[in-house]
Enzyme design. Structure first.
Site, PDB file in Angstrom:
ATOM      1  N   GLU A 120       7.328  -8.635   3.261  1.00 20.63           N
ATOM      2  CA  GLU A 120       6.595  -7.476   2.726  1.00 20.63           C
ATOM      3  C   GLU A 120       6.974  -6.263   3.563  1.00 20.63           C
ATOM      4  O   GLU A 120       6.493  -6.096   4.666  1.00 20.63           O
ATOM      5  CB  GLU A 120       5.081  -7.736   2.784  1.00 20.63           C
ATOM      6  CG  GLU A 120       4.298  -6.648   2.064  1.00 20.63           C
ATOM      7  CD  GLU A 120       2.800  -6.712   2.325  1.00 20.63           C
ATOM      8  OE1 GLU A 120       2.397  -7.257   3.374  1.00 20.63           O
ATOM      9  OE2 GLU A 120       2.045  -6.187   1.498  1.00 20.63           O
ATOM     10  N   ASP A 266      -3.737 -12.598   1.330  1.00 18.82           N
ATOM     11  CA  ASP A 266      -3.272 -11.588   2.289  1.00 18.82           C
ATOM     12  C   ASP A 266      -3.981 -11.797   3.636  1.00 18.82           C
ATOM     13  O   ASP A 266      -4.251 -10.837   4.353  1.00 18.82           O
ATOM     14  CB  ASP A 266      -3.515 -10.170   1.758  1.00 18.82           C
ATOM     15  CG  ASP A 266      -2.641  -9.124   2.456  1.00 18.82           C
ATOM     16  OD1 ASP A 266      -1.727  -9.505   3.209  1.00 18.82           O
ATOM     17  OD2 ASP A 266      -2.892  -7.920   2.259  1.00 18.82           O
ATOM     18  N   LEU A 303      -8.329  -0.659   5.057  1.00 20.97           N
ATOM     19  CA  LEU A 303      -8.384  -2.090   5.345  1.00 20.97           C
ATOM     20  C   LEU A 303      -7.083  -2.540   6.001  1.00 20.97           C
ATOM     21  O   LEU A 303      -6.018  -1.982   5.743  1.00 20.97           O
ATOM     22  CB  LEU A 303      -8.605  -2.874   4.042  1.00 20.97           C
ATOM     23  CG  LEU A 303      -9.917  -2.547   3.312  1.00 20.97           C
ATOM     24  CD1 LEU A 303      -9.925  -3.151   1.918  1.00 20.97           C
ATOM     25  CD2 LEU A 303     -11.115  -3.055   4.105  1.00 20.97           C
ATOM     26  N   ALA A 304      -7.165  -3.548   6.847  1.00 17.29           N
ATOM     27  CA  ALA A 304      -5.980  -4.036   7.576  1.00 17.29           C
ATOM     28  C   ALA A 304      -5.720  -5.501   7.240  1.00 17.29           C
ATOM     29  O   ALA A 304      -5.661  -6.358   8.108  1.00 17.29           O
ATOM     30  CB  ALA A 304      -6.173  -3.847   9.068  1.00 17.29           C
ATOM     31  N   GLY A 305      -5.571  -5.773   5.932  1.00 16.93           N
ATOM     32  CA  GLY A 305      -5.403  -7.163   5.515  1.00 16.93           C
ATOM     33  C   GLY A 305      -6.775  -7.794   5.315  1.00 16.93           C
ATOM     34  O   GLY A 305      -7.802  -7.140   5.511  1.00 16.93           O
TER      35      GLY A 305
HETATM   36 ZN    ZN Z   1       0.264  -5.230   1.951  1.00 18.20          ZN
END
Ligand code: ZN
Length: 381
Positions: A120, A266, A303-305
């Site tokens: 990714e 994720d 958001l961080a995952g």
């Molecule tokens: Zn992503």
């Protein structure tokens, strides 16, 4: 060997017998079963950054340190997962790939579960907003020679790349990936409508975590969200953890994408960890709240995952009446498999015996009782 339960599809009591990793037969049972015992295909999660305090995006002193992820995911009913390596220095991406290759070499349970790698980035949008928490300094234009090098190092394991369609050379790059059997997904993008159409024509077939990795505010139209929603050839993955997307957005995506909507977790390494402040490769300083929301420490709106897993995503959809149990289950199993592993049929005679038995509790909660991978029991509660 055999296993009994009520089919996730229609609740009928069935008996599945399998040998040498393959389903021999699926038949109706004569004796009625506890109605809350549900039997279905194992979950496939094509976006796993890490889990249980272990991170695929960190260099380990010993690659075997990563072996816990497959085992923890088997406990959650995940029979197949794609370690996801995000934007980084190209040489560091090589090192991260190599340690997964050596993990698979020495650990059978990881080798069975890890059927592909998802890269990714780093060919995503450099813009604040779309790039999310990916480090800006490593974002570059698509580079096929770089992917070839990684693919050699990965021994052909790279099966999926998430990129932005906004790069000048995106079309030729996507065509090359498709020619080499790599699924190209559009994500972390600031592409125009035409660029998205061009990417779909070139063979892109998925949107990565649609509705996330975006600007906080976008033009009413045109914008890259409408463009991706309008394309029937694009499936869409979503993160259904209750934080990444409001329920009404999932409802609309579902109406538009229908059987082409699927789940990913994720999940980052903090999944399953206690609330607090942490430091991650993705985004640096982050905060995990008691409710399970993971955001940049400096900005709670980014958001961080996610700190969840795909089983809890299935439960979220059922609990909020966003999908039936049968459909939510398919969104986490059959649908992602169809995209990344078209030959890997599930839950049919002759299919690989990747099966899970769950107990259904109130509000859609699923408790995994047994996980079978290639006909072998890899978890039993
Ligand atoms: Zn992503």
């Amino acid at each position: 060997m055999n296993i009994q339960g009520n089919s996730y599809r229609d609740g009928s009591a069935i008996d599945i017998s399998f040998s040498e990793g393959i389903i021999d037969s699926i038949s109706e049972t004569q004796t009625p079963l506890d109605e809350n015992l549900i039997l279905g295909p194992g979950f496939t999660d094509i976006q796993v950054n890490g889990y249980g305090g272990i991170d695929y995006n960190e260099i380990q002193s010993d690659p075997m340190n990563l072996a816990g992820i497959s085992r923890l995911l088997y406990q959650e009913g995940v029979t197949t997962h794609f370690p996801t390596i995000i934007t980084n220095d190209p040489d560091q991406i090589s090192r991260l790939i190599l340690q997964i290759v050596s993990l698979r070499k020495s650990d059978e349970l990881s080798r069975m579960s890890i059927e592909g790698l998802h890269i990714e980035g780093p060919f995503i949008s450099p813009m604040d907003g779309p790039r999310g928490a990916h480090p800006k300094e490593f974002i570059i234009a698509p580079d096929w020679s770089m992917v070839q090098k990684w693919q050699l190092e990965a021994k052909g394991l790279i099966k999926m790349i998430t990129l932005s369609a906004e790069w000048e050379n995106a079309v030729s790059f996507i065509e090359r990936c498709v020619d080499h059997g790599i699924l190209v997904s559009i994500g972390h993008t600031n592409a125009t409508h035409q660029q998205i159409l061009d990417a779909v024509n070139a063979g892109s077939r998925l949107s990565t975590h649609l509705g996330n990795g975006m600007h906080t505010n976008i033009a009413r139209h045109p914008n890259y969200l409408w463009s991706q929603l309008s394309q029937d050839d694009l499936s869409a993955s979503i993160i259904a953890d209750g934080f990444h997307l409001p329920a009404e957005v999932i409802q609309v995506f579902h109406k538009v994408k229908k059987e082409n909507l699927l789940l990913v977790s994720d999940s980052v390494s903090l999944s399953g960890m206690p609330a607090g402040d942490y430091k991650l490769h993705i985004g640096g300083e982050v905060t995990l709240t008691a409710e399970g929301k993971l955001h940049l420490k400096s900005n709670p709106s980014i958001l961080a995952g996610s700190a969840s897993n795909i089983r809890s995503g299935v439960s979220f959809l059922i609990k909020n009446k966003l999908a039936s149990l049968a459909e939510a289950w398919e969104m986490a199993s059959v649908r992602p498999e169809k995209l990344v592993n078209p030959g890997h049929i599930l839950f049919k005679e002759g299919a690989i015996a990747d099966l899970i038995l769950c107990r259904k509790h109130e509000e859609g909660k699923l408790e995994v009782l047994k996980t079978i991978k290639h006909g072998r029991e890899v978890f039993s509660s």
